[in-house]
Design an enzyme around this catalytic site. Sequence first.
Site, short mmCIF file in Angstrom:
data_model
loop_
_atom_site.label_atom_id
_atom_site.label_comp_id
_atom_site.label_asym_id
_atom_site.label_seq_id
_atom_site.Cartn_x
_atom_site.Cartn_y
_atom_site.Cartn_z
N GLU A 150 -10.19 2.14 3.32
CA GLU A 150 -9.78 3.09 2.54
C GLU A 150 -11.05 3.87 1.90
O GLU A 150 -11.18 4.82 1.64
CB GLU A 150 -8.78 2.76 1.60
CG GLU A 150 -8.42 3.44 0.51
CD GLU A 150 -7.55 2.83 -0.44
OE1 GLU A 150 -6.42 2.56 -0.13
OE2 GLU A 150 -7.70 2.89 -1.71
N LYS B 288 -4.66 -6.89 3.17
CA LYS B 288 -4.67 -5.55 2.42
C LYS B 288 -6.03 -5.31 1.94
O LYS B 288 -6.48 -4.11 1.73
CB LYS B 288 -3.81 -5.73 1.30
CG LYS B 288 -3.38 -4.80 0.24
CD LYS B 288 -3.28 -3.41 0.68
CE LYS B 288 -2.81 -2.44 -0.39
NZ LYS B 288 -3.98 -2.08 -1.37
N SER C 150 0.93 -1.23 0.12
CA SER C 150 0.02 -0.07 0.10
C SER C 150 0.88 1.21 -0.08
O SER C 150 1.89 1.30 0.48
CB SER C 150 -0.81 0.03 1.08
OG SER C 150 -1.61 1.31 1.15
N HIS D 33 -7.83 -3.34 4.61
CA HIS D 33 -7.19 -1.94 4.24
C HIS D 33 -7.96 -1.23 3.42
O HIS D 33 -8.37 -0.14 3.61
CB HIS D 33 -5.65 -2.37 4.02
CG HIS D 33 -5.08 -0.87 3.58
ND1 HIS D 33 -5.32 -0.36 2.43
CD2 HIS D 33 -4.21 0.00 4.36
CE1 HIS D 33 -4.66 0.81 2.48
NE2 HIS D 33 -4.00 1.06 3.42
N ASN D 34 -8.00 -1.77 2.15
CA ASN D 34 -8.76 -0.99 1.20
C ASN D 34 -10.41 -0.89 1.65
O ASN D 34 -10.80 0.07 0.94
CB ASN D 34 -8.59 -1.84 -0.09
CG ASN D 34 -7.27 -1.68 -0.69
OD1 ASN D 34 -6.51 -1.42 -0.06
ND2 ASN D 34 -7.29 -1.89 -2.22
C1 6PG Z 1 -2.98 1.32 -1.68
C2 6PG Z 1 -4.27 1.30 -2.55
C3 6PG Z 1 -4.06 0.88 -3.85
C4 6PG Z 1 -5.10 1.34 -4.80
C5 6PG Z 1 -6.24 0.33 -4.63
C6 6PG Z 1 -7.90 0.76 -4.81
O1 6PG Z 1 -3.31 0.90 -0.62
O2 6PG Z 1 -2.04 1.77 -2.11
O3 6PG Z 1 -5.49 0.87 -2.04
O4 6PG Z 1 -3.73 -0.36 -3.87
O5 6PG Z 1 -5.59 2.58 -4.89
O6 6PG Z 1 -6.07 -0.68 -5.85
O7 6PG Z 1 -8.40 0.75 -5.90
P1 6PG Z 1 -9.75 0.89 -6.52
O8 6PG Z 1 -10.09 2.30 -5.82
O9 6PG Z 1 -9.48 1.20 -7.99
O10 6PG Z 1 -10.51 -0.05 -5.99
#
Ligand code: 6PG
Length: 468
Positions: A191, A184, A130, A187-188
């Site tokens: 995010e 991960k 990430s 994590h997303n």
């Molecule tokens: C990170 C991000 C990175 C990317 C993801 C999200 O941790 O660096 O999460 O991996 O931004 O792929 O992608 P999407 O928003 O396109 O689902």
Amino acid sequence: MATASMGLIGVGTMGSALALNMAENGHDVALYNLDASTIDTLIASAGELAPKLKKFTSVEDLVAAMPQPRAIMLMVPAGKPVEASIDALLPHLAEGDTIIDGGNSDFRETQARTAKVESAGFRYLGIGVSGGEEGARHGPSMMVGGTPSAWEPVKPIYEAISAKFEGDPCVAHLGPDGAGHFVKTVHNGIEYADMQLIAEVYGLLRDGEERTPAQIAPLFHRWNEGALQSYLVEITGHVLDAVDKDTGKAMVDVIVDQAGQKGTGRWTVIEAIRMGQSASIIEAAVGARVLSSERQTRQIAGPILAPTAGEQHGTFNEDELESALLVGRVLAYAQGFRILKAASDEFGWDLDYARIAEIWRAGCIIRSSLLDDIATAFRGDLPDDRLILSDHFAPLLKEHIAPLRRVVAQATMMGLPVPALASAVSWFDEIRQPRGTADLIQGMRDYFGAHSFERLDKSGSFHGPWND
Ligand code: 6PG
């Protein structure tokens, strides 16, 4: 154990940045890419690091040139390209060699690939990386899954290239096979939630108060100095400040309001639901991206379901918006960590939640000042293993929940969408309600399907007097 030599397949944006990072940390990196010209471009722009980068035009040549034990990292799109790269590598590897998938792979695929590569006699790691391009170049946060013997020969390399939080490397071996990619993925999911919460607050100021991006940006700069300090709040200020060179307008004002997604947010929600966990804020964020893509419908529905007079305008208290974002963020983290616990229990991963919070403190997209407090909370005694019940977070939530409530109420009355903020407040109200309303659900289930229910006053399984 000898440190492995490094190879990298997939020299795109992230692959190039990681290769330069490894080279800067003293490692020779053997490179292969389907389109070899991208390697030429990378080497041409690498300056004094160029001699450490070696181009190969076949996977076979790359493997043959690398000293054993080899570690070959795949930085290719998740799915078939990972599978194809593994198949291309397997015939050429030797005992002790490791394939490392550094993409956003589905953790179930990583589990299957670990089994496949290990049964062929080699090693496999799934590493969630990430931090975007900047992180990959100067220090990403990395979540490692795999057999420990596969991790040891590459650990010094990954510790060297990782982000550091007060000197502590933001990389850790978290568990077997798919554990790193699962962490991960979550994590997303967090995010997605954090970005949606931020976007909702931006929407309230843009549509409710008719502020321009340039008028909103300073608020995010200020918030980034306080309890909301984080990478995403920081970049929000910069994104809002940016001006489009072609039109002279604010950049965000010319960006189409449709958010893309590659799957990790959706996977988080799917896995959460499958494991019986509530991820309502993350779910709201995924749902909001889905509706954002239905732009045509929104264009048509706009005039038909137009707001009535008085809707959509009013002012918000900036301190209350800050509190609302803070509570939303804490609860999104809490949901994420709960999903991690469910997976850890189901797969026997024994995840170290404090360590996960620690390696998210720098380098990754969701890094924020809250993560140090989260790590501390997990190292202490948590009632019911719940982050929100810790000595630190319970008082914080109690202090800031009323402002969140008022922001959601005001937004709702004004007809402005706040799906993630509203999910946060509802989740808080549900989880602290000693007696919920599922008594009625159980009554109805028993009424129409004789599903039975438990009673508060005696043990056993009972039916109601519905047919008396
Ligand atoms: C990170 C991000 C990175 C990317 C993801 C999200 O941790 O660096 O999460 O991996 O931004 O792929 O992608 P999407 O928003 O396109 O689902």
